[in-house]
Design an enzyme around this catalytic site. Structure first.
Site, PDB file in Angstrom:
ATOM      1  N   GLU A  33       0.726  -1.225  -0.174  1.00  0.00           N
ATOM      2  CA  GLU A  33       0.114  -0.079   0.024  1.00  0.00           C
ATOM      3  C   GLU A  33       0.706   1.386  -0.137  1.00  0.00           C
ATOM      4  O   GLU A  33       2.094   1.164   0.141  1.00  0.00           O
ATOM      5  CB  GLU A  33      -0.885  -0.043   1.106  1.00  0.00           C
ATOM      6  CG  GLU A  33      -0.064  -0.013   2.405  1.00  0.00           C
ATOM      7  CD  GLU A  33      -0.840   0.549   3.621  1.00  0.00           C
ATOM      8  OE1 GLU A  33      -1.001   1.858   3.690  1.00  0.00           O
ATOM      9  OE2 GLU A  33      -1.388  -0.148   4.501  1.00  0.00           O
ATOM     10  N   LYS A 173      -5.151  -1.925  13.503  1.00  0.00           N
ATOM     11  CA  LYS A 173      -4.523  -0.911  14.229  1.00  0.00           C
ATOM     12  C   LYS A 173      -5.197  -0.842  15.731  1.00  0.00           C
ATOM     13  O   LYS A 173      -6.335  -1.023  16.039  1.00  0.00           O
ATOM     14  CB  LYS A 173      -5.098   0.383  13.631  1.00  0.00           C
ATOM     15  CG  LYS A 173      -4.247   0.432  12.198  1.00  0.00           C
ATOM     16  CD  LYS A 173      -4.453   1.724  11.481  1.00  0.00           C
ATOM     17  CE  LYS A 173      -3.612   1.791  10.206  1.00  0.00           C
ATOM     18  NZ  LYS A 173      -3.947   1.049   9.200  1.00  0.00           N
TER      19      LYS A 173
END
Length: 319
Positions: A33, A173
């Protein structure tokens, strides 16, 4: 550069010279990414880390393909000068804002000639279009804390149920609501696999207090799992949760105190939407005196290594 055609809508994308050669030779490729470059780390750590991640993929036998949209063109694999331009963009005077692209706005950026970095969801879409089976990231998005009021749930979760890509991460996360994120993944039928662990890692920490639903202990096992899902015609990908090495991981309680402080600051500053995650990551980096950023740099490189090993194993199995 080589122009290829997306199978889904015939929109052109560009592959770098090295990615073009690897795909033509049926060699292993790992998608990467680009939001970590534009929204995840400050300059120049972002560029240095992106280069180190690509080096880690190459050193473990695969070709890296960092994905981004540059002036409306979807790039699968960034040439060195393009990566540097993307990383340095916010440092330049009068530079246009780099969009943070997910499923909804990836085609918009391409149609309007914009520049944007790809989230987990957008990277999966591009990787699948190019025939890339494995993708390494830091941590996925998920259900935000307080989502029962804000309805803030990342499109990454839906994409994991759609695009047939195996995603290697260090868990969701830690700023997210991890139990709710895991529950949504289960509802969507996304396999969540702990790599050499029975506990779901929590990004900067090895512990979350949550059991990993599945476990795999070798890259070959993961490659076999990926191939078996494909043979059954199942949609969606596999989420591999790879815990940080113990010497780089941070204590879970300490991280939680930083998160609480960062979230209080976000509320005070009225930060919302896509701006929340980069704001929190930057604030936590400040509160941790750089320790979270150092851990982030380690985890993305470790994920890149594992992703490369899985990609190599897949090619060894004839994928």
């Amino acid at each position: 550069m080589t122009i290829a055609q997306m199978q889904t809508n015939q929109t052109p994308f560009v592959t770098s010279a090295t990615v073009t050669a690897a795909l033509a030779a049926n060699r292993p490729v790992v998608a990467l990414e680009s939001t970590i470059i534009t929204h995840g780390m400050p300059w120049p750590e972002n560029l240095n880390t992106a280069r180190s991640v690509e080096d880690a993929v190459r050193s473990h036998g695969a070709e890296p393909a960092t994905i981004a949209v540059m002036d409306g063109t979807l790039h699968i694999g960034l040439e060195p000068e393009a990566m540097e331009a993307l990383a340095a963009n916010d440092e330049k005077a009068n530079a246009p804002a780099v969009m943070k692209l997910s499923r909804a706005d990836l085609p918009y950026a391409m149609a309007m000639g914009r520049t944007g970095s790809t989230t987990v969801a957008a990277t999966m879409i591009a990787a699948a279009a190019a025939g890339i089976d494995v993708f390494a990231t830091g941590g996925i998005g998920g259900v935000h804390r307080g989502a029962e009021e804000s309805f803030d749930v990342s499109a990454d979760l839906q994409e994991l149920a759609r695009s047939p890509v195996t995603v290697v991460c260090a868990g969701a996360k830690a700023i997210l609501d991890l139990p709710k994120t895991l529950e949504v993944l289960e509802t969507l039928g996304v396999p969540v696999v702990g790599y050499q662990t029975d506990e779901l890692p929590a990004f900067w920490s090895r512990e979350s207090g949550l059991a990993a639903p599945l476990r795999a202990d070798t890259p070959g096992d993961i490659a076999t799992f990926h191939s078996t899902r494909q043979s059954l015609g199942l949609s969606g990908g596999i989420l591999i949760a790879n815990p940080l090495p113990a010497d780089a991981a941070l204590p879970r309680d300490t991280i939680e105190s930083w998160i609480e402080g960062a979230m209080a600051a976000a509320i005070a500053d009225d930060v919302k939407g896509k701006a929340v995650t980069p704001y929190l990551l930057a604030k936590i980096n400040d509160l941790s005196a750089g320790r979270s950023l150092a851990a982030n740099q380690v985890l993305i490189i470790e994920n890149a290594k594992l992703a490369a090993q899985i990609a190599v194993a897949l090619k060894g199995q004839g994928a």
